[in-house]
Design a protein around this motif. Structure first.
Motif, PDB file in Angstrom:
ATOM      1  N   TRP A 188      -4.621  -7.787  -4.113  1.00 27.92           N
ATOM      2  CA  TRP A 188      -5.241  -7.228  -2.903  1.00 27.92           C
ATOM      3  C   TRP A 188      -5.426  -8.304  -1.833  1.00 27.92           C
ATOM      4  O   TRP A 188      -5.240  -8.065  -0.641  1.00 27.92           O
ATOM      5  CB  TRP A 188      -6.604  -6.594  -3.219  1.00 27.92           C
ATOM      6  N   GLN A 189      -5.795  -9.497  -2.284  1.00 30.41           N
ATOM      7  CA  GLN A 189      -6.025 -10.582  -1.336  1.00 30.41           C
ATOM      8  C   GLN A 189      -4.734 -10.919  -0.585  1.00 30.41           C
ATOM      9  O   GLN A 189      -4.744 -11.160   0.618  1.00 30.41           O
ATOM     10  CB  GLN A 189      -6.519 -11.801  -2.106  1.00 30.41           C
ATOM     11  N   LYS A 190      -3.624 -10.894  -1.316  1.00 34.62           N
ATOM     12  CA  LYS A 190      -2.336 -11.189  -0.697  1.00 34.62           C
ATOM     13  C   LYS A 190      -2.015 -10.157   0.386  1.00 34.62           C
ATOM     14  O   LYS A 190      -1.601 -10.503   1.499  1.00 34.62           O
ATOM     15  CB  LYS A 190      -1.246 -11.190  -1.776  1.00 34.62           C
ATOM     16  N   LEU A 191      -2.259  -8.893   0.063  1.00 32.65           N
ATOM     17  CA  LEU A 191      -1.999  -7.836   1.051  1.00 32.65           C
ATOM     18  C   LEU A 191      -2.939  -7.985   2.250  1.00 32.65           C
ATOM     19  O   LEU A 191      -2.509  -7.880   3.405  1.00 32.65           O
ATOM     20  CB  LEU A 191      -2.176  -6.456   0.404  1.00 32.65           C
ATOM     21  N   ALA A 192      -4.212  -8.247   1.970  1.00 35.90           N
ATOM     22  CA  ALA A 192      -5.185  -8.388   3.058  1.00 35.90           C
ATOM     23  C   ALA A 192      -4.770  -9.521   3.995  1.00 35.90           C
ATOM     24  O   ALA A 192      -4.807  -9.376   5.225  1.00 35.90           O
ATOM     25  CB  ALA A 192      -6.575  -8.647   2.481  1.00 35.90           C
ATOM     26  N   GLN A 193      -4.340 -10.622   3.400  1.00 36.97           N
ATOM     27  CA  GLN A 193      -3.911 -11.773   4.191  1.00 36.97           C
ATOM     28  C   GLN A 193      -2.744 -11.410   5.103  1.00 36.97           C
ATOM     29  O   GLN A 193      -2.734 -11.724   6.286  1.00 36.97           O
ATOM     30  CB  GLN A 193      -3.474 -12.871   3.231  1.00 36.97           C
ATOM     31  N   GLN A 194      -1.795 -10.694   4.516  1.00 35.40           N
ATOM     32  CA  GLN A 194      -0.611 -10.253   5.269  1.00 35.40           C
ATOM     33  C   GLN A 194      -1.011  -9.378   6.463  1.00 35.40           C
ATOM     34  O   GLN A 194      -0.399  -9.422   7.519  1.00 35.40           O
ATOM     35  CB  GLN A 194       0.278  -9.483   4.289  1.00 35.40           C
ATOM     36  N   LEU A 195      -2.086  -8.607   6.285  1.00 38.18           N
ATOM     37  CA  LEU A 195      -2.544  -7.708   7.358  1.00 38.18           C
ATOM     38  C   LEU A 195      -3.590  -8.385   8.254  1.00 38.18           C
ATOM     39  O   LEU A 195      -4.152  -7.746   9.142  1.00 38.18           O
ATOM     40  CB  LEU A 195      -3.139  -6.432   6.750  1.00 38.18           C
ATOM     41  N   GLY A 196      -3.870  -9.663   7.978  1.00 37.49           N
ATOM     42  CA  GLY A 196      -4.829 -10.401   8.807  1.00 37.49           C
ATOM     43  C   GLY A 196      -6.272  -9.982   8.588  1.00 37.49           C
ATOM     44  O   GLY A 196      -7.104 -10.072   9.486  1.00 37.49           O
ATOM     45  N   ILE A 197      -6.576  -9.516   7.364  1.00 33.91           N
ATOM     46  CA  ILE A 197      -7.934  -9.058   7.059  1.00 33.91           C
ATOM     47  C   ILE A 197      -8.610 -10.076   6.143  1.00 33.91           C
ATOM     48  O   ILE A 197      -8.027 -10.481   5.127  1.00 33.91           O
ATOM     49  CB  ILE A 197      -7.898  -7.683   6.344  1.00 33.91           C
ATOM     50  N   GLU A 198      -9.829 -10.462   6.492  1.00 30.50           N
ATOM     51  CA  GLU A 198     -10.555 -11.383   5.615  1.00 30.50           C
ATOM     52  C   GLU A 198     -11.068 -10.607   4.409  1.00 30.50           C
ATOM     53  O   GLU A 198     -11.700  -9.562   4.557  1.00 30.50           O
ATOM     54  CB  GLU A 198     -11.728 -12.012   6.377  1.00 30.50           C
ATOM     55  N   PHE A 199     -10.795 -11.123   3.212  1.00 26.05           N
ATOM     56  CA  PHE A 199     -11.146 -10.399   1.992  1.00 26.05           C
ATOM     57  C   PHE A 199     -11.703 -11.392   0.976  1.00 26.05           C
ATOM     58  O   PHE A 199     -10.987 -12.231   0.454  1.00 26.05           O
ATOM     59  CB  PHE A 199      -9.890  -9.704   1.448  1.00 26.05           C
ATOM     60  N   THR A 200     -12.994 -11.304   0.726  1.00 24.87           N
ATOM     61  CA  THR A 200     -13.680 -12.300  -0.093  1.00 24.87           C
ATOM     62  C   THR A 200     -13.991 -11.738  -1.501  1.00 24.87           C
ATOM     63  O   THR A 200     -13.923 -10.525  -1.712  1.00 24.87           O
ATOM     64  CB  THR A 200     -15.027 -12.670   0.552  1.00 24.87           C
ATOM     65  N   PRO A 201     -14.391 -12.606  -2.432  1.00 27.26           N
ATOM     66  CA  PRO A 201     -14.806 -12.118  -3.760  1.00 27.26           C
ATOM     67  C   PRO A 201     -15.948 -11.111  -3.656  1.00 27.26           C
ATOM     68  O   PRO A 201     -16.048 -10.194  -4.485  1.00 27.26           O
ATOM     69  CB  PRO A 201     -15.259 -13.387  -4.483  1.00 27.26           C
ATOM     70  N   GLU A 202     -16.821 -11.264  -2.665  1.00 25.17           N
ATOM     71  CA  GLU A 202     -17.927 -10.298  -2.494  1.00 25.17           C
ATOM     72  C   GLU A 202     -17.367  -8.922  -2.133  1.00 25.17           C
ATOM     73  O   GLU A 202     -17.779  -7.904  -2.684  1.00 25.17           O
ATOM     74  CB  GLU A 202     -18.906 -10.746  -1.393  1.00 25.17           C
ATOM     75  N   HIS A 203     -16.435  -8.903  -1.190  1.00 27.76           N
ATOM     76  CA  HIS A 203     -15.778  -7.635  -0.839  1.00 27.76           C
ATOM     77  C   HIS A 203     -15.146  -7.018  -2.092  1.00 27.76           C
ATOM     78  O   HIS A 203     -15.168  -5.811  -2.295  1.00 27.76           O
ATOM     79  CB  HIS A 203     -14.660  -7.839   0.192  1.00 27.76           C
ATOM     80  N   ASN A 204     -14.575  -7.881  -2.925  1.00 29.77           N
ATOM     81  CA  ASN A 204     -13.851  -7.407  -4.101  1.00 29.77           C
ATOM     82  C   ASN A 204     -14.738  -6.621  -5.076  1.00 29.77           C
ATOM     83  O   ASN A 204     -14.257  -5.740  -5.778  1.00 29.77           O
ATOM     84  CB  ASN A 204     -13.195  -8.596  -4.813  1.00 29.77           C
ATOM     85  N   GLU A 205     -16.020  -6.948  -5.117  1.00 29.67           N
ATOM     86  CA  GLU A 205     -16.923  -6.216  -6.024  1.00 29.67           C
ATOM     87  C   GLU A 205     -16.871  -4.711  -5.741  1.00 29.67           C
ATOM     88  O   GLU A 205     -16.987  -3.893  -6.641  1.00 29.67           O
ATOM     89  CB  GLU A 205     -18.371  -6.705  -5.894  1.00 29.67           C
ATOM     90  N   GLU A 206     -16.706  -4.384  -4.460  1.00 25.37           N
ATOM     91  CA  GLU A 206     -16.659  -2.963  -4.065  1.00 25.37           C
ATOM     92  C   GLU A 206     -15.397  -2.269  -4.577  1.00 25.37           C
ATOM     93  O   GLU A 206     -15.332  -1.045  -4.627  1.00 25.37           O
ATOM     94  CB  GLU A 206     -16.642  -2.854  -2.538  1.00 25.37           C
ATOM     95  N   LEU A 207     -14.381  -3.069  -4.881  1.00 21.12           N
ATOM     96  CA  LEU A 207     -13.110  -2.487  -5.321  1.00 21.12           C
ATOM     97  C   LEU A 207     -13.048  -2.281  -6.832  1.00 21.12           C
ATOM     98  O   LEU A 207     -12.215  -1.530  -7.334  1.00 21.12           O
ATOM     99  CB  LEU A 207     -11.943  -3.402  -4.916  1.00 21.12           C
ATOM    100  N   LYS A 208     -13.931  -2.974  -7.549  1.00 20.91           N
ATOM    101  CA  LYS A 208     -13.886  -2.876  -9.016  1.00 20.91           C
ATOM    102  C   LYS A 208     -14.186  -1.452  -9.469  1.00 20.91           C
ATOM    103  O   LYS A 208     -15.153  -0.844  -9.007  1.00 20.91           O
ATOM    104  CB  LYS A 208     -14.882  -3.845  -9.644  1.00 20.91           C
ATOM    105  N   GLY A 209     -13.360  -0.949 -10.357  1.00 19.37           N
ATOM    106  CA  GLY A 209     -13.568   0.387 -10.893  1.00 19.37           C
ATOM    107  C   GLY A 209     -13.064   1.501  -9.987  1.00 19.37           C
ATOM    108  O   GLY A 209     -13.049   2.663 -10.367  1.00 19.37           O
ATOM    109  N   VAL A 210     -12.663   1.132  -8.799  1.00 20.99           N
ATOM    110  CA  VAL A 210     -12.278   2.111  -7.779  1.00 20.99           C
ATOM    111  C   VAL A 210     -10.757   2.330  -7.832  1.00 20.99           C
ATOM    112  O   VAL A 210     -10.009   1.407  -8.163  1.00 20.99           O
ATOM    113  CB  VAL A 210     -12.726   1.558  -6.399  1.00 20.99           C
TER     114      VAL A 210
END
Ligand code: BG6
Ligand code: MG
Length: 219
Positions: free
Chosen positions: A25-47
């Motif tokens: 996900w981080q790789k995709l976010a980077q490609q789209l110019g979106i900042e994506f941190t480990p904190e943001h990632n918590e929201e994605l777990k299980g989703v």
């Protein structure tokens, strides 16, 4: 004594794939110019995968066509799968196999309750698919955690009541889903993040036999 149902999430509970989801996900976010941190990632777990992409696009304030979204979903999954090529039993998280084997010895019911559509190949690669009496994954459900559908389906397949079902989860959404289902939620990971769980363990090596016995013998 009635058999109990032990329902395991997959990513971040049985195997350490949460880190690969994050990297992809981080790789995709980077490609789209979106900042994506480990904190943001918590929201994605299980989703689910689709919902995860929506969350990331929202973070970046990006509106995209369905065509682009589909392309990015495929790209993310291919990237994720590239981390799994050499996966084997060594990727099973510490302490998980002893618990699974103990439950089998004690003749208890074991299910998988995962949002992932890649669950079956992962269980096959790690050589543990035969330990599961039921598997419910992202291909079976239409409502993502925190909707309890995945765990309700698992309990139904095992013919277990919700009160006799115990859920091991590393995600906030998964803990909420188990609680909504009236099952016992067991958080695996940071207890500050998983503070809605009934019980918390940093990882499976902290779970001892007396804890499992108490669940098996619960009235
Ligand atoms: C969950 C993970 O188990 O499965 C999420 O915690 C992931 O990070 C979701 O997005 C869907 O997985 P997959 O393998 O179908 O993309
Ligand atoms: Mg998980």
């Amino acid at each position: 004594m009635t058999k109990k149902a032990f329902i395991f999430d997959l990513d971040g509970v049985i195997v350490d794939t949460a880190k690969y989801h994050y990297l992809a996900w981080q790789k995709l976010a980077q490609q789209l110019g979106i900042e994506f941190t480990p904190e943001h990632n918590e929201e994605l777990k299980g989703v689910s995968r689709v919902r995860s992409l929506e969350i990331i696009l929202n973070l970046g304030g990006i509106q995209a066509s369905q065509e682009d979204k589909n392309k990015w979903l495929i790209q993310k999954n291919e990237d994720y799968l590239s981390y799994l090529v050499n996966m084997d039993e060594s990727e099973i998280l510490p302490g998980v196999l002893p618990v699974l084997n103990y439950l089998k010895d004690k003749n208890q019911l074991i299910a998988l309750g995962s949002a992932s559509k890649n669950a079956r190949p992962i269980l096959e690669k790690t050589g543990i698919i035969n330990l599961f009496d039921a598997i419910v994954d992202g291909n079976d459900v239409s409502n993502a955690k925190p909707d309890p559908e995945v765990f309700l389906q698992a309990a139904r397949k095992l013919s277990a009541s919700n009160e006799n079902s115990f859920v091991f989860e590393d995600s906030v959404a998964g803990i909420q889903a188990a609680n909504i289902a009236n099952m016992t939620s067991i958080g695996i990971g940071d207890e500050k993040i998983l503070n809605e769980a009934k019980y918390n363990f940093k990882d499976f090596t902290f779970i001892d036999v007396s804890f499992i016995d108490a669940l098996i013998n619960k009235n």
